[in-house]
Design an enzyme around this catalytic site. Structure first.
Site, PDB file in Angstrom:
ATOM      1  N   ILE A   1       0.559  -1.222   0.564  1.00 64.21           N
ATOM      2  CA  ILE A   1       0.383  -0.122  -0.354  1.00 64.21           C
ATOM      3  C   ILE A   1       1.149   1.330   0.023  1.00 64.21           C
ATOM      4  CG2 ILE A   1      -1.622   1.182   1.339  1.00 64.21           C
ATOM      5  CD1 ILE A   1      -2.541  -1.189  -0.103  1.00 64.21           C
TER       6      ILE A   1
ATOM      7  N   ARG B   1      12.565   3.016  13.488  1.00 65.90           N
ATOM      8  CA  ARG B   1      11.078   1.835  14.038  1.00 65.90           C
ATOM      9  C   ARG B   1      10.038   2.610  15.294  1.00 65.90           C
ATOM     10  NH1 ARG B   1      13.486  -3.341  14.270  1.00 65.90           N
ATOM     11  NH2 ARG B   1      15.496  -3.188  13.060  1.00 65.90           N
TER      12      ARG B   1
ATOM     13  N   CYS C   1     -10.116  -2.065   2.713  1.00 66.62           N
ATOM     14  CA  CYS C   1     -10.104  -2.380   1.014  1.00 66.62           C
ATOM     15  C   CYS C   1     -11.542  -2.925   0.805  1.00 66.62           C
ATOM     16  CB  CYS C   1      -9.036  -3.242   0.557  1.00 66.62           C
ATOM     17  SG  CYS C   1      -8.740  -4.757   0.631  1.00 66.62           S
TER      18      CYS C   1
END
Length: 337
Positions: free
Chosen positions: A13, A79, A151
């Site tokens: 994505i 991170r 989605c």
């Protein structure tokens, strides 16, 4: 005014949001963070794509930055989201696309680095969810972290809205026949939370849970508790399909349902919902920018109150385009565009 955006997570994505931003314009990605992907590998991953093909523009690494279509993108490898210097790179909005920091508390860590708002490219347990074409009128600019839902919810909700507004949905069940995603196993492996999910995606149809149908109740409150569903993961690379079975309040012929969808496609849901009567298969929808494509020739009606409706969606490309659209919308509402 161009909206400046940062991407956290250079996965499927994350990369496709950048491609869609370049296509749609109005949104400029100025920074990317991913602690697991070095810059030279980012160039390779962006340039070549097994589903959507090779990127047709230029992409290179130069002076520690990712240069796409001649525009520099700052690259970080932090991170901890709180350590990413979004503000210094000019990113006002951050797309949280790691799939890890999906709650308000975790996603809001991006604000410490100078971001003004976070758009989570996944369902969230507590962040408000918005689906383009469905509930953007409920947008609250005061919320610093929001979700673009899933989605599948983006495919289901526009269709459910059309049917519910016109005929009323008493109740319904949804199945999504869903293409492979990155978290699945290529060969059988350990998966303690989901034993079936640990089986090889290459040669299996794998039943799985999904919260997509229930999530429709969050974006269309009048459908709360009326829809639920499940997923079947199948060995295809991209494009999925929703199979929605509903009981209607008002009687309707299948032709009347088709007419209602056509009306929405030409009006309020233009660009979000599409309509086809062609005899298409999944790969015909690869690269389709709509959230949901109603397949008029695939649906059936048992009677005037009980129908099965079919809608396709490119779970990668169409969803990524909605992320870009949502950013554009909220930036306008926030006064940053």
């Amino acid at each position: 005014m161009v909206v400046k955006v940062g991407i956290n997570g250079f996965g499927r994505i994350g990369r496709l949001v950048i491609r869609n931003a370049l296509e749609a314009q109005g949104v400029e990605v100025v920074a990317v963070n991913d602690p697991f992907i070095p810059l030279d590998y980012m160039v390779y991953m962006f340039k070549f794509d097994s589903v959507h093909g090779r990127y047709k523009g230029t992409v290179e690494a130069k002076d520690g930055k990712l240069i796409i279509a001649g525009k520099p993108i700052a690259v970080f490898g932090e991170r901890d989201p709180a350590s990413i210097p979004w503000g210094a790179s000019g990113a006002d909005y951050v797309v949280e696309s790691t799939g890890v920091f999906t709650t308000i508390d975790k996603a809001s860590a991006h604000l410490k680095g100078g971001a003004k708002k976070v758009i989570i490219s996944a369902p969230s347990a507590d962040a408000p969810m918005y689906v383009c074409g469905v509930n953007l009128d409920a947008y609250d600019p005061r919320r610093p972290s929001i979700s673009n839902a899933s989605c599948t919810t983006n495919c289901l909700a526009p269709l459910a809205k059309v049917i519910h507004d016109k005929f009323g949905i008493v109740e319904g069940l949804m199945s999504t026949i869903h293409a492979t995603t990155a978290t699945q196993k290529t060969v059988d492996g350990p998966s303690n939370k989901d034993w079936r999910g640990g089986r090889s995606v290459n040669n299996n149809i794998i039943p799985s849970s999904t919260g997509a149908a229930k999530a429709v109740g969050k974006v269309i409150p009048s459908l709360n508790g009326k829809l639920t569903g499940l997923s079947f993961r199948v060995p295809t690379l991209d494009v999925s399909v929703v199979d929605l079975v509903v009981r209607l309040e008002k009687e309707a012929t299948y032709d009347e349902i088709k007419a209602a969808v056509k009306e929405a496609v030409a009006g309020p849901l233009k660009g979000i919902l599409d309509y086809t009567e062609d005899a298409l298969v999944s790969t015909d929808f690869t690269g389709n920018t709509h959230s949901s494509i109603f397949d008029a020739s695939a649906g059936i009606a048992l009677n005037k109150n009980f129908v099965k409706l079919i809608a396709w969606y490119d779970n990668e490309w169409g969803y990524s385009r909605r992320v870009v659209d949502l950013i554009t919308f909220v930036a306008q509402k926030d006064g940053n565009a």
